[in-house]
Design a protein around this motif. Structure first.
Motif, short mmCIF file in Angstrom:
data_model
loop_
_atom_site.label_atom_id
_atom_site.label_comp_id
_atom_site.label_asym_id
_atom_site.label_seq_id
_atom_site.Cartn_x
_atom_site.Cartn_y
_atom_site.Cartn_z
N LYS A 95 0.80 -1.22 0.00
CA LYS A 95 0.00 0.00 0.00
C LYS A 95 0.84 1.28 0.00
CE LYS A 95 -3.88 -2.21 2.44
NZ LYS A 95 -4.84 -2.10 3.57
N ALA A 96 2.16 1.16 -0.18
CA ALA A 96 3.02 2.36 -0.19
C ALA A 96 3.23 2.86 -1.61
CB ALA A 96 4.36 2.04 0.46
N ALA A 97 3.44 4.15 -1.74
CA ALA A 97 3.66 4.78 -3.04
C ALA A 97 4.87 4.17 -3.74
CB ALA A 97 3.86 6.29 -2.87
N THR A 98 4.75 3.99 -5.05
CA THR A 98 5.85 3.48 -5.85
C THR A 98 6.30 4.57 -6.83
OG1 THR A 98 5.00 1.23 -5.69
CG2 THR A 98 6.64 1.67 -7.40
N PHE A 99 7.49 5.05 -6.64
CA PHE A 99 8.04 6.13 -7.47
C PHE A 99 8.80 5.54 -8.66
CE2 PHE A 99 7.45 7.78 -3.23
CZ PHE A 99 6.95 9.06 -3.44
N PRO A 100 9.18 6.38 -9.63
CA PRO A 100 9.99 5.88 -10.74
C PRO A 100 11.29 5.24 -10.26
CG PRO A 100 9.11 8.05 -11.26
CD PRO A 100 8.79 7.80 -9.81
N THR A 101 11.78 4.32 -11.06
CA THR A 101 13.03 3.64 -10.73
C THR A 101 14.21 4.61 -10.87
OG1 THR A 101 14.06 1.46 -11.07
CG2 THR A 101 13.77 2.84 -13.02
N PRO A 102 15.34 4.35 -10.21
CA PRO A 102 16.46 5.31 -10.25
C PRO A 102 16.95 5.67 -11.66
CG PRO A 102 16.76 3.84 -8.41
CD PRO A 102 15.54 3.33 -9.16
N LEU A 103 16.85 4.76 -12.61
CA LEU A 103 17.28 5.11 -13.97
C LEU A 103 16.42 6.25 -14.52
CD1 LEU A 103 19.40 4.36 -16.05
CD2 LEU A 103 17.82 2.67 -17.00
N ALA A 104 15.17 6.32 -14.07
CA ALA A 104 14.32 7.45 -14.43
C ALA A 104 14.74 8.72 -13.70
CB ALA A 104 12.85 7.13 -14.13
N TRP A 105 15.27 8.58 -12.45
CA TRP A 105 15.81 9.76 -11.78
C TRP A 105 16.90 10.39 -12.64
CZ3 TRP A 105 17.38 7.66 -6.25
CH2 TRP A 105 16.28 6.98 -5.67
N ALA A 120 9.68 12.33 0.91
CA ALA A 120 8.39 11.64 0.97
C ALA A 120 8.56 10.20 1.46
CB ALA A 120 7.73 11.67 -0.40
N VAL A 121 9.54 9.51 0.92
CA VAL A 121 9.79 8.13 1.32
C VAL A 121 10.19 8.07 2.79
CG1 VAL A 121 11.22 6.09 0.92
CG2 VAL A 121 10.40 7.44 -1.03
N GLY A 122 11.08 8.97 3.19
CA GLY A 122 11.54 8.99 4.57
C GLY A 122 10.41 9.25 5.56
N GLU A 351 -0.05 13.91 -2.11
CA GLU A 351 1.19 14.67 -2.33
C GLU A 351 2.33 13.76 -2.80
OE1 GLU A 351 0.59 14.34 2.25
OE2 GLU A 351 -0.63 14.63 0.44
N HIS A 352 2.33 12.50 -2.37
CA HIS A 352 3.34 11.56 -2.86
C HIS A 352 3.08 11.22 -4.32
CE1 HIS A 352 4.75 9.92 1.32
NE2 HIS A 352 4.69 11.23 1.28
N ARG A 353 1.82 11.03 -4.67
CA ARG A 353 1.50 10.73 -6.07
C ARG A 353 1.84 11.92 -6.97
NH1 ARG A 353 -1.40 5.78 -6.57
NH2 ARG A 353 -1.40 6.24 -8.80
N ALA A 354 1.66 13.12 -6.45
CA ALA A 354 1.99 14.31 -7.25
C ALA A 354 3.48 14.37 -7.54
CB ALA A 354 1.53 15.57 -6.52
N ILE A 355 4.31 14.05 -6.54
CA ILE A 355 5.76 14.01 -6.75
C ILE A 355 6.11 12.92 -7.75
CG2 ILE A 355 7.99 13.59 -5.65
CD1 ILE A 355 6.75 14.72 -3.06
N ALA A 356 5.51 11.73 -7.58
CA ALA A 356 5.76 10.63 -8.50
C ALA A 356 5.38 11.02 -9.92
CB ALA A 356 4.99 9.39 -8.06
N PHE A 567 10.83 2.43 -16.33
CA PHE A 567 9.96 2.06 -15.22
C PHE A 567 9.49 3.30 -14.44
CE2 PHE A 567 12.29 -2.25 -15.08
CZ PHE A 567 11.41 -2.80 -16.00
N PRO A 568 8.46 3.98 -14.91
CA PRO A 568 8.10 5.29 -14.35
C PRO A 568 7.21 5.26 -13.12
CG PRO A 568 6.71 4.78 -16.23
CD PRO A 568 7.69 3.64 -16.11
N GLY A 569 6.87 4.07 -12.59
CA GLY A 569 6.17 4.01 -11.32
C GLY A 569 4.66 4.16 -11.42
N GLU A 570 4.03 4.38 -10.26
CA GLU A 570 2.57 4.33 -10.16
C GLU A 570 1.88 5.41 -11.00
OE1 GLU A 570 1.86 4.72 -6.00
OE2 GLU A 570 1.95 6.90 -6.00
N GLU A 571 2.52 6.54 -11.22
CA GLU A 571 1.94 7.61 -12.02
C GLU A 571 2.56 7.65 -13.42
OE1 GLU A 571 -0.44 10.13 -11.63
OE2 GLU A 571 -1.18 8.90 -9.99
N GLY A 572 3.27 6.58 -13.78
CA GLY A 572 3.97 6.58 -15.06
C GLY A 572 3.05 6.58 -16.25
#
Length: 750
Positions: A95-105, A120-122, A351-356, A567-572
């Motif tokens: 149930k936790a937010a999934t952000f883009p993978t580091p290669l996307a960073w 956000a993760v912290g 707010e986490h989804r917005a960052i993602a 791999f762009p994550g939940e909002e990809g």
């Protein structure tokens, strides 16, 4: 403290592991120690309390708070445990937010936004009583055949260090310690094989592989480091004091804790064969500088007896224990009051989804476009959406996402978060379009029975969106991820055939790649050539063909446009759809060279003059698209690069460049300043990124970008093994990629 109490602080315990294989070789029966026995004198770490199976976060928090109270009450010293979790693409928990993978960073070239991800993760981790995160990965990509490329940020150490350090700052600002991994050289293994030996020379280690770690330690204040599984020149990192103590502590002044990668202490015995038994392995590791054995007691339970027998000096044990206790004090654990656990928590807030979403949008790289993009959302066109990744939420997630890392072992368990697919997002983004969806083929395998239906759907459409790429997993489950190394860089399975058959219908086709590594897709891209027929940089080919170009002028051998998303994550999916419609202009840049073939690997844009295309060999390693490449829906010009003619070795290079939006749409450019040392005592890269900055510009707008770079960024390891800045002339340039010398200047270091 007794010897047993000291020993207990130097091990973790995987309380909830069970029979599930969610980490390398964790399925092997490694220890018969029961938790009650292991924690009788306390315990150093609790391993993946939330991240091993789908557990309700509130219920699990109640258990954890109770267990910490038990450790305080029922052990003599009353020291709580550090709780660590994976957090590479967000907290790896149900149930936790999934952000883009580091290669996307890396593709976003946006450290400030990645720092927001870290915060956000912290915040989520701290709310659940988690103290340490096993991220970021600071391995510099050296070979895209390596399965763990999606966990890495870039092939350039400056990008890796800058972006990775931003994540460290964000995570640690919330009171969660970041763990740098994998120290060092893991990504430089022979032929890109997991755990394989590393044959890197001293200069490659010092000038390419170590700098991101040094930046994160010195500038980011990282509090934890994890060793690499590999060996360098025959010495496994888990037993190498040269790096774990000499470089990390003595040279850089690191005073945090070094934790072992899972099972790597015993690997010294079972895999690398430099230890005769577990006791031997434990002695080698703790003497080299590994303070804590993770994930569970395996070899370190022999430490107390080794001290008693006089085999291991107690001072070595004490040094590790002091560091662990200092970390617990820093985290507030020694005075912690585990009163009421959280009664409700949202691990995927808006707010986490917005960052993602923002990070996913900024990481999409437009590799080619003949004018078909952006699509008009107001047009009632027929759109065929085909491909194995078009209607797959898993295809948006990296290897260490909870969906692919854990839920793959729990079929039928919902993800617990909203995960729209590309098909869902295109349907929402193009409300007037008539959509047809055909899978065509699977990501893997040789079943071609679905391709004719995909071809028919494409032939009947006005435009086709074909979504292909990877499925992340571990050790043979999937096409990319830990243990999923490859010897070819062709798209897996029959996906290339699917794309080519769809393109052959003549219907304008947009290729969308959802991958964890770059693939050899030069067959899908137009030649990157100038008027003379020679290979050129981005500046000469940036402008797309007119939007109203007749179909007869299209090259039906290739897709009309190509989008790369790592791999762009939940909002990809919504991010990709927004780029397709033009609601968002693409601004991502390649953080890794797009290869032309697997046979040219390993390759890096940081190659010496003889490491590129030359007249003395018929083999051509030139990539299909270079590091730093990326198109937009507008065009940019870079002009008037200026810099003082001389700078002293201890000073800073202060340069400026004019950036102009020469197109008709708003867009964001990534200004990239490269350097080349024209004459040096050792061979130097033909291009080295020394600064980058995102710049948003309105149509026709120009701005002067000031760049301030420490001269030491040009330091390298000399013939005597000492890193220094040498005097001499440095050529500087700014352009749309590493090989695009659009505006040039030079400076003499004196």
């Amino acid at each position: 403290m007794t010897l047993e109490e000291k020993q207990a602080q130097l091990v973790g315990f995987w309380v909830d592991q069970g029979d599930e294989v969610v980490a390398p070789l964790s399925g092997e029966k490694r220890s018969s120690t029961r938790y009650e026995e292991a924690s009788a004198h306390g315990i150093g770490h609790l391993t993946r309390v939330y991240g091993t199976r789908p557990v309700d976060p509130v219920e699990r928090a109640a258990w954890l708070w109770g267990e910490q109270r038990r450790l305080q009450r029922e052990t003599r010293l009353g020291i709580p445990a550090i709780v660590h979790e994976e957090c590479l693409t967000g907290l790896a928990a149900w149930k936790a937010a999934t952000f883009p993978t580091p290669l996307a960073w890396g593709a976003a070239f946006d450290p400030d936004l990645v720092e927001q991800v870290g915060r956000a993760v912290g915040a989520s981790m701290r709310a659940l009583g988690v103290h340490q995160g096993l991220a970021p990965v600071l391995d510099v990509i050296r070979d895209p055949r390596w399965g763990r490329v999606d966990e890495c940020i870039a092939e350039d150490p400056l990008v890796v260090g800058t972006v990775g350090t931003a994540y460290v700052r964000g995570l640690q600002s919330e009171g969660v310690h970041a763990t740098l991994k994998h120290f060092v050289g893991y990504s430089a293994s022979r032929a890109g094989r997991n755990h394989a030996p590393v044959s890197a020379g001293r200069r490659e280690v010092e000038d390419v592989l170590l700098p991101p770690f040094e930046m994160a330690v010195r500038e980011g204040g990282a509090r934890s480091v994890m060793n690499s599984y590999s060996d360098i020149d025959g010495v496994p990192l888990a037993a190498d004091p040269t790096y774990l103590t000499g470089v990390l502590r003595d040279r850089w002044g690191f005073d945090g804790v070094v934790v072992s990668d899972y099972f790597s202490v015993d690997f010294l015995r079972s895999m690398q064969r430099i230890a005769a038994d577990k006791a031997d392995a434990a002695r080698l590791a703790i003497t080299a500088g590994i303070d804590v054995e993770l994930p569970s007691p395996d070899a370190y339970p022999t430490l107390a007896s080794q001290v008693r027998e006089g085999v291991l000096p107690e001072s070595v044990l004490d040094a590790a224990v002091r560091r662990v206790l200092a970390q617990k004090e820093e985290l507030g654990l020694l005075d912690a009051d585990f009163g009421e656990p959280p009664s409700a928590i949202d691990l995927d807030p808006p707010e986490h989804r917005a960052i993602a979403r923002r990070l996913a949008e900024r990481s999409v790289v437009l590799l080619g476009n003949d004018g078909i993009l952006p699509l008009d959302p107001r047009s009632p066109v027929k759109v065929a959406v085909v491909g194995p990744n078009a209607d797959s939420a898993e295809a948006l997630m990296g290897c260490y996402s909870f969906v692919n890392h854990v839920l793959a072992h729990h079929p039928g368990v919902p993800s617990g978060i909203d995960l729209p697919t590309v098909l869902d997002a295109v349907r929402a983004e193009l409300p007037l379009a008539e959509l047809a969806h055909v899978r065509g083929c699977e990501v893997e395998g040789d079943d071609a029975s679905g391709i004719p239906a995909a071809v028919d759907a494409a032939a009947s459409a006005d435009v086709t969106i074909v979504v292909v790429g990877d499925r992340a997993g571990l050790f043979g489950r999937g096409t990319v991820g830990e243990g999923n190394d490859v010897d070819t860089l062709e798209l897996p399975g029959l996906q290339r055939r699917l794309v080519e058959d769809v393109v052959a219908t003549g219907t304008p086709t947009v290729l969308v790649l959802l991958t964890g590594r770059p693939y050899a897709i030069d067959w899908a891209l137009p030649p990157r050539r100038g008027a003379e027929g020679t290979i050129v940089g981005l500046g000469a080919v940036n402008a797309p063909a007119p939007v109203d170009a007749p179909a007869a002028e299209r090259d039906i051998r290739r897709p009309a446009a190509v989008l790369q998303s790592f791999f762009p994550g939940e909002e990809g999916a919504p991010a990709i759809a927004a780029v397709l419609s033009g609601a968002v202009a693409p601004s991502g840049r390649l953080p890794v060279s797009l290869p032309r073939s697997a046979g040219a690997q390993p390759y890096s844009y940081l190659h010496a003059p003889l490491g590129g295309r030359t007249d003395v060999t018929s083999a051509d390693p030139t990539p299909a698209r270079p590091f730093g490449f990326g198109l937009s829906y507008t065009t940019f010009a870079h002009e008037d690069l200026t810099v003082a003619p001389e700078v002293s070795a201890g000073d800073r290079i202060r340069a400026s460049v004019t950036v102009r939006n020469t197109g008709g749409r708003e867009g964001t450019d990534v200004v990239q300043l490269y350097a080349h040392d024209e004459v040096a005592s050792v061979t130097r890269p033909v291009a080295q990124l020394i600064a980058f900055e995102r710049v948003a510009l309105a149509p026709g707008e120009a701005t002067v970008v000031d760049i301030d770079v420490p001269v030491e960024r040009l330091a390298f390891t000399g013939l005597d093994g000492v890193k220094r800045v040498e005097p001499g002339r440095i050529r500087l340039w700014v352009g749309g990629a590493c090989d695009d010398e659009e505006t040039v200047a030079s400076v003499d270091i004196v």
